[in-house]
Design a protein around this motif. Structure first.
Motif: not given
Length: 434
Positions: A362-365, A392-396, A166-169, A356-360
């Motif tokens: 979006r995959r979790w969503v 979703a908001a955090c990805a943005l 549960y952290s940035c990949a 990398h966290y944005a990608l992570t």
């Protein structure tokens, strides 16, 4: 005539001072707004009352979690359009206090009150945190961690996937699998820490045990993992037993302030320091410095916010503080580095992995949306809605550089000054594998 959407759109634009960028569909079936734009569905008058009694982010969040508001169309596009009104008020958008000086705006607010119906505030959704006690005592930290992490291991299996990280990949490519990216992140941390067989590693905020397992299995180290979540600890212990690593990994339900069996050769803290709090951060750094042996390395993986010119005006994110991470506090990376060095660490490397966290996320969503019905059954529809909006908001936010995430490698430098670090930055030595 059904006209609630037209009236609502006009009144909101009068209050905000800017056009609404999304379409509105109201409870009476009426619609208004730009054709083809994502649609904000206002299911009932209660949604209007929530916004009136808590203007801004918290009112919107309450309406969303309760199901009074819905979004039709692409969630990310809608949030991006709305962010200018909620999170990043543009120069042309007036604050509510400024707007209310205008008699026409006050009249618009009265119109919203009439449109919203009965003049009393709706109760917050049950998922909202009820606070008691002072920030960041051992008791309140334990309660805050439980709120976020004791949602249910089955629910987190849906969101996080098999890696249970549960952290940035750390993505080799955008189309890589989440499991590959999480494995690469854990391995990167192990290499930065220069782990060797027979060493002792302390994993602070060990979650479901993924880092501890990877370090023990792939690098032959002995690991102590600590968490404040009973559910995480039980899950991690079972994973460790299933892999036959109980002689290598110990999982404790323990506050980092209570660890007293140092020194350790290395410490990993991955996505935990956000919970520490600004007033406690130097204490956190002092504790980790004391627990490391001279020459030992700390890898601190932490989300950071952008600094403001006037830090006295900084306000916490109301939605995340009330529904997701109670009492969590983000600090700029410069503050983090300064506090670590004040505690005696020598900071040797800082790597930003924001994209990398944005990608992570979006995959979790996507994982959550794929198994939405099961996720709701395991928790509640409100809780699932919290997680979908938050991720979703955090990805943005990561994509737009509103927040970042950094890996800080710090050293408890021995008195001799011999660091043991490579001469060229980031040429991390390939450790001797078990």
């Amino acid at each position: 005539m059904a006209d609630a959407a037209v009236r609502l759109k006009g009144l909101l634009e009068q209050v905000l001072g800017v056009p609404l960028p999304v379409r509105i569909r109201a409870w009476d079936g009426s619609q208004a707004g730009p054709p083809g734009a994502p649609t904000l569905v206002v299911r009932n008058r209660r949604a209007v009352r929530r916004l009136l009694f808590k203007p801004g982010e918290l009112g919107l969040a309450r309406a969303w979690v309760a199901g009074d508001l819905e979004i039709e169309g692409d969630l990310y596009t809608a949030l991006d359009l709305l962010s200018g009104l909620v999170w990043e008020r543009g120069e042309d958008a007036r604050s509510l206090a400024q707007a209310l000086r205008d008699p026409e705006v006050r009249a618009a607010v009265r119109g919203l009150v009439k449109l919203g119906g009965l003049p009393f505030p709706p109760a917050p959704p049950p998922e909202e945190v009820r606070r008691h006690g002072h920030l960041h005592t051992k008791r309140t930290d334990r309660r805050a961690i439980s709120h976020h992490y004791d949602v249910g291991n089955d629910f987190y299996e849906i969101v996080l996937g098999p890696s249970m990280v549960y952290s940035c990949a750390y993505w080799p490519a955008p189309d890589s699998t989440l499991e590959t990216a999480q494995r690469d992140k854990l391995d990167l941390i192990c290499r930065k820490l220069d782990l060797r067989p027979g060493q002792r590693l302390l994993d602070v905020g060990c979650g479901w045990g993924s880092m501890a397992l990877h370090a023990a299995r792939e690098y032959g180290v002995s690991v102590v993992g600590i968490t404040l979540s009973q559910e995480q600890a039980a899950y991690a212990r079972k994973r460790i037993a299933d892999e036959g690593l109980t002689d290598k990994v110990e999982i404790r339900v323990q506050d980092y302030r209570d660890v007293d069996d140092g020194p350790y050769d290395a410490i990993s803290s991955i996505g935990m320091a956000e919970h520490v709090g600004a007033e406690r951060y130097l204490e956190y750094a002092d504790v980790l410095h004391r627990l490391l042996k001279p020459g030992g390395r700390l890898l601190n993986h932490q989300i950071g916010r952008r600094p403001q010119r006037d830090e006295s005006t900084y306000e916490v994110d109301e939605f995340i503080d009330s529904y997701v991470f109670p009492d969590g506090e983000l600090q700029p990376i410069g503050v983090t580095v300064a506090q670590l060095e004040r505690a005696g660490f020598e900071v040797r490397d800082v790597e930003s992995i924001r994209e990398h966290y944005a990608l992570t996320l979006r995959r979790w969503v996507a994982n959550l949306e794929t198994e939405w019905a099961r996720a709701v059954k395991l928790t509640s529809v409100g809780r699932a809605r919290v997680w979908r909006l938050y991720m979703a908001a955090c990805a943005l936010a990561f994509e737009r550089n509103r927040i970042g995430v950094n890996q800080v490698l710090a050293l408890r430098t021995p008195d001799s000054g011999a660091s043991g670090m490579p001469l060229r930055a980031r040429e991390w030595s390939e450790p001797e594998r078990r």
